[in-house]
Design an enzyme around this catalytic site. Structure first.
Site, short mmCIF file in Angstrom:
data_model
loop_
_atom_site.label_atom_id
_atom_site.label_comp_id
_atom_site.label_asym_id
_atom_site.label_seq_id
_atom_site.Cartn_x
_atom_site.Cartn_y
_atom_site.Cartn_z
CG HIS A 1 45.62 -2.06 7.08
ND1 HIS A 1 46.02 -2.17 8.16
CD2 HIS A 1 45.40 -0.77 7.00
CE1 HIS A 1 45.83 -1.26 9.09
NE2 HIS A 1 45.39 -0.29 8.39
CG HIS B 1 38.48 6.64 8.21
ND1 HIS B 1 39.22 5.78 7.63
CD2 HIS B 1 39.43 7.07 9.24
CE1 HIS B 1 40.25 5.30 8.30
NE2 HIS B 1 40.34 6.40 9.17
CD GLU C 1 42.68 3.29 5.31
OE1 GLU C 1 42.78 4.24 5.92
OE2 GLU C 1 43.23 2.19 5.56
CG HIS D 1 45.56 4.81 4.36
ND1 HIS D 1 45.89 4.16 5.70
CD2 HIS D 1 45.86 3.88 3.58
CE1 HIS D 1 46.02 2.92 5.56
NE2 HIS D 1 46.22 2.66 4.07
CG HIS E 1 44.74 8.09 11.00
ND1 HIS E 1 45.44 7.16 10.82
CD2 HIS E 1 43.17 7.94 10.85
CE1 HIS E 1 44.64 6.05 10.84
NE2 HIS E 1 43.21 6.62 10.95
CD GLU F 1 47.02 3.86 8.83
OE1 GLU F 1 47.12 2.64 8.81
OE2 GLU F 1 46.28 4.36 8.64
CE1 TYR G 1 39.91 -3.28 14.08
CE2 TYR G 1 40.05 -3.19 11.67
CZ TYR G 1 39.15 -3.51 12.83
OH TYR G 1 38.12 -3.76 12.73
CG HIS H 1 47.07 0.70 12.94
ND1 HIS H 1 45.60 0.91 13.32
CD2 HIS H 1 46.87 1.06 11.67
CE1 HIS H 1 44.84 1.22 12.09
NE2 HIS H 1 45.65 1.21 11.06
CG ASP I 1 41.22 6.79 13.44
OD1 ASP I 1 40.75 6.94 12.24
OD2 ASP I 1 41.97 5.56 13.67
CG ASP J 1 44.57 7.68 7.75
OD1 ASP J 1 43.93 8.81 7.55
OD2 ASP J 1 44.00 6.76 7.56
NE ARG K 1 36.11 -6.80 15.43
CZ ARG K 1 36.19 -5.43 15.89
NH1 ARG K 1 37.28 -5.29 16.70
NH2 ARG K 1 35.30 -4.37 15.65
ZN ZN Z 1 41.59 5.47 10.87
FE FE Z 2 44.53 4.62 7.51
FE FE Z 3 45.12 1.84 9.27
#
Ligand code: ZN
Ligand code: FE
Ligand code: FE
Length: 283
Positions: free
Chosen positions: A67, A226, A256, A211, A179, A142, A70, A107, A224, A176, A37
């Site tokens: 990564h 997973h 992920e 991913h 995604h 991504e 996000y 992202h 989105d 991904d 975050r």
């Molecule tokens: Zn995702």
């Molecule tokens: Fe991802």
């Molecule tokens: Fe991601």
């Protein structure tokens, strides 16, 4: 050999992640550079990194994927939010130089109503500031599911970012699976067609990482969420095709999925059992 691993928690440091990876049968892994975050990163612990680098040689780790948090948004309407994202990424990339030769995924961002064009300009300008000729890290855009005003929902959007970049050699793409399926690329029924499209629009030479995620939602849902491998709308058969595909099989794959370590260990074992070790597609 299949390059397979998963997302690991960075809280115990690099050596702890390396040990977890070995324990679950992984030879790659992904980690957040800091609290997802946002927030400040832990100080670099050079002793931990030295131990980790030793461990990664012993265990033949392939390339790692960091990564970015996000919540960063390089194309926010608010200039302060954009600057915060840029400064955080610059700091992350400085820290990545302690483990040179790896990759950093982010992202692209959400344009929040200013329009895709403006958003793409902001992202490209920021990247042209962040990318340095001497850096040893490859930065990856991504592919996104297309939630809200997310940029990166199509191969064309990623291409128009790449087109504006000066140091293109430092920039690549992370695909991904959840995604792209959510975004409307049918990897279940036409994997070859999707890869051809990727190749035509972006170029498969720009694809550096995958991913590997199943999806809780049906095709083209832009949600989105997973799912565990084989338990979602993509399904195990497609993942077997992906990891063995002649144009993908050499890439590193990062799970992920919603799992703790034992669940990841199981998925890694399943995928390894589906990998055809000595196939020669050119024969
Ligand atoms: Zn995702
Ligand atoms: Fe991802
Ligand atoms: Fe991601």
């Amino acid at each position: 050999m299949l390059k397979i691993g998963c997302h690991l928690s960075v809280s115990g440091g690099f050596t702890a992640m390396g040990k977890d990876a070995v324990e679950i049968g992984a030879n790659v892994f992904q980690f957040f550079t800091r609290n997802p975050r946002g927030g400040s990163a832990k100080a670099i612990d050079e002793k931990d990194i030295a131990t980790f680098l030793e461990l990664s040689i012993q265990n033949n780790f392939a390339v790692l994927l960091a990564h970015a948090p996000y919540t960063l948004n390089l194309c926010a309407a608010d200039a302060n939010i954009r600057r915060f994202a840029l400064e955080t990424m610059e700091d992350d990339l400085k820290r990545m130089e302690y483990i040179p030769g790896n990759m950093y995924n982010f992202h692209p961002g959400s344009h929040v109503g200013q329009g895709v064009e403006t958003g793409i300009e902001f992202i490209a300008n920021a990247l042209n500031t962040i990318l340095k000729p001497e850096q040893k890290t490859t930065v990856l855009l991504e592919t996104m599911a297309g939630k809200g005003s997310e940029i990166g929902r199509s191969f064309e959007e990623l291409r128009s970012i790449i087109d504006r970049i000066e140091l293109t050699g430092k920039l690549g793409v992370c695909l991904d699976t959840c995604h792209v399926y959510d975004a409307g690329y049918d990897i279940v029924n036409d994997l070859d067609g999707v890869l051809n499209q990727f190749d035509k629009i972006i170029g498969l030479n720009k694809l550096y990482a995958i991913h590997l995620n199943d999806s809780k939602n049906p095709f083209q849902s832009h949600k989105d969420r997973h799912e565990k491998i084989g338990q979602g709308s993509i399904g195990l058969e497609t993942f077997a095709k992906i990891i063995n595909h002649p144009q993908l099989r050499h890439l590193p794959f990062y799970l992920e999925t919603p799992n703790e370590l034992p669940g990841y260990a199981e998925e890694i074992a399943t995928l390894k059992s589906l990998y055809i070790e000595n196939c020669n597609f050119n024969a």
